[in-house]
Design a protein around this motif. Structure first.
Motif, PDB file in Angstrom:
ATOM      1  N   GLU A  68      14.083  20.537  14.021  1.00 17.39           N
ATOM      2  CA  GLU A  68      14.491  19.701  12.891  1.00 17.39           C
ATOM      3  C   GLU A  68      15.285  18.517  13.442  1.00 17.39           C
ATOM      4  O   GLU A  68      16.297  18.711  14.121  1.00 17.39           O
ATOM      5  N   ASP A  70      17.358  16.518  12.146  1.00 21.15           N
ATOM      6  CA  ASP A  70      18.740  16.389  11.690  1.00 21.15           C
ATOM      7  C   ASP A  70      19.620  17.560  12.139  1.00 21.15           C
ATOM      8  O   ASP A  70      20.793  17.633  11.786  1.00 21.15           O
ATOM      9  N   ASP A  71      19.083  18.465  12.942  1.00 21.82           N
ATOM     10  CA  ASP A  71      19.857  19.580  13.504  1.00 21.82           C
ATOM     11  C   ASP A  71      20.877  18.996  14.485  1.00 21.82           C
ATOM     12  O   ASP A  71      20.508  18.222  15.374  1.00 21.82           O
ATOM     13  N   PHE A  74      19.830  19.214  18.031  1.00 22.77           N
ATOM     14  CA  PHE A  74      18.460  18.769  18.274  1.00 22.77           C
ATOM     15  C   PHE A  74      18.240  18.336  19.725  1.00 22.77           C
ATOM     16  O   PHE A  74      17.317  18.817  20.382  1.00 22.77           O
ATOM     17  N   ASN A  91       9.570  18.409  13.144  1.00 24.95           N
ATOM     18  CA  ASN A  91       9.228  18.365  11.728  1.00 24.95           C
ATOM     19  C   ASN A  91       9.235  16.926  11.201  1.00 24.95           C
ATOM     20  O   ASN A  91      10.177  16.174  11.430  1.00 24.95           O
ATOM     21  N   HIS A  92       8.156  16.561  10.534  1.00 26.88           N
ATOM     22  CA  HIS A  92       7.931  15.243   9.931  1.00 26.88           C
ATOM     23  C   HIS A  92       7.826  14.114  10.974  1.00 26.88           C
ATOM     24  O   HIS A  92       7.891  12.944  10.616  1.00 26.88           O
ATOM     25  N   GLU A  97       4.312  20.703   7.493  1.00 24.26           N
ATOM     26  CA  GLU A  97       3.969  21.954   6.836  1.00 24.26           C
ATOM     27  C   GLU A  97       2.596  21.868   6.168  1.00 24.26           C
ATOM     28  O   GLU A  97       1.874  22.862   6.094  1.00 24.26           O
TER      29      GLU A  97
END
Length: 188
Positions: A68, A70-71, A74, A91-92, A97
């Motif tokens: 992720e 925004d983790d 990261f 992701n993204h 997904e």
């Protein structure tokens, strides 16, 4: 150029932001006048031939997981995975997904096939049915919601040929199913 089904690494956020149009009997995203994304679960009639389309597949290059962006950890996680040579996706950015279909897309596919008496000339997908996947990989690739759905299609729909490409090879799996990767063929 017709962009038939999409694989598992498309930017689905961007792709599904395009307006949906009716095209040759099915729903499509018109990206440019000569680039058309034929959506999942649709039956198109092109040059008198019926074609069922269903894109997507599970990513097989994510042993390190989905990160992720925004983790707070990261960068640390990314560095560890890169040093360990573990494939991962973000992701993204490089994973969505929507690589796998929604229940609504699968239901629409069943409904559209039923409206055509469960008979089409061709099926074009990115992935293949679970039983076909076993023939290709000897069980290396595990069944998932999409391969099981496509297995149901394989068992209930009459078709002449099924074309798919997720497994990065060119081969006739059997008389009806053809794996295409770096090959262009004319269908009649």
């Amino acid at each position: 150029m017709i962009y038939i089904t999409g694989d598992c690494h498309q930017n689905f956020d961007r792709l599904y932001a395009y307006p949906v149009e009716e095209w040759h009997g099915g729903k499509a995203h018109k990206i440019r006048p000569s680039v058309i994304h034929l959506m999942r679960g649709q039956v198109f009639t092109i040059d008198g031939k019926s074609i069922f389309t269903f894109g997507g597949a599970s990513s097989h290059d994510i042993d390190g997981g989905i990160l992720e962006p925004d983790d707070p950890d990261f960068q640390k996680k990314r560095k560890q995975l890169s040093q360990g040579y573990l494939p991962y996706r973000i992701n993204h950015v490089s994973w969505w997904e929507r690589e796998l279909p929604t229940d609504a897309e699968m239901e629409e596919g069943i409904k559209n096939l039923a409206a055509h008496d469960n008979t089409v000339d061709f099926i074009v997908s990115h992935c293949c049915a679970s039983s076909t996947q076993v023939l290709l990989s000897g069980g290396f690739h595990k069944p998932d919601i999409l391969t099981q759905y496509l297995e149901k299609i394989r068992q209930t729909v009459r078709f002449k040929k099924w074309f798919f490409g997720h497994y990065h090879d060119n081969k006739n799996v059997n008389v009806e199913e053809i794996l295409l990767y770096e090959q262009i063929i004319r269908i009649a």
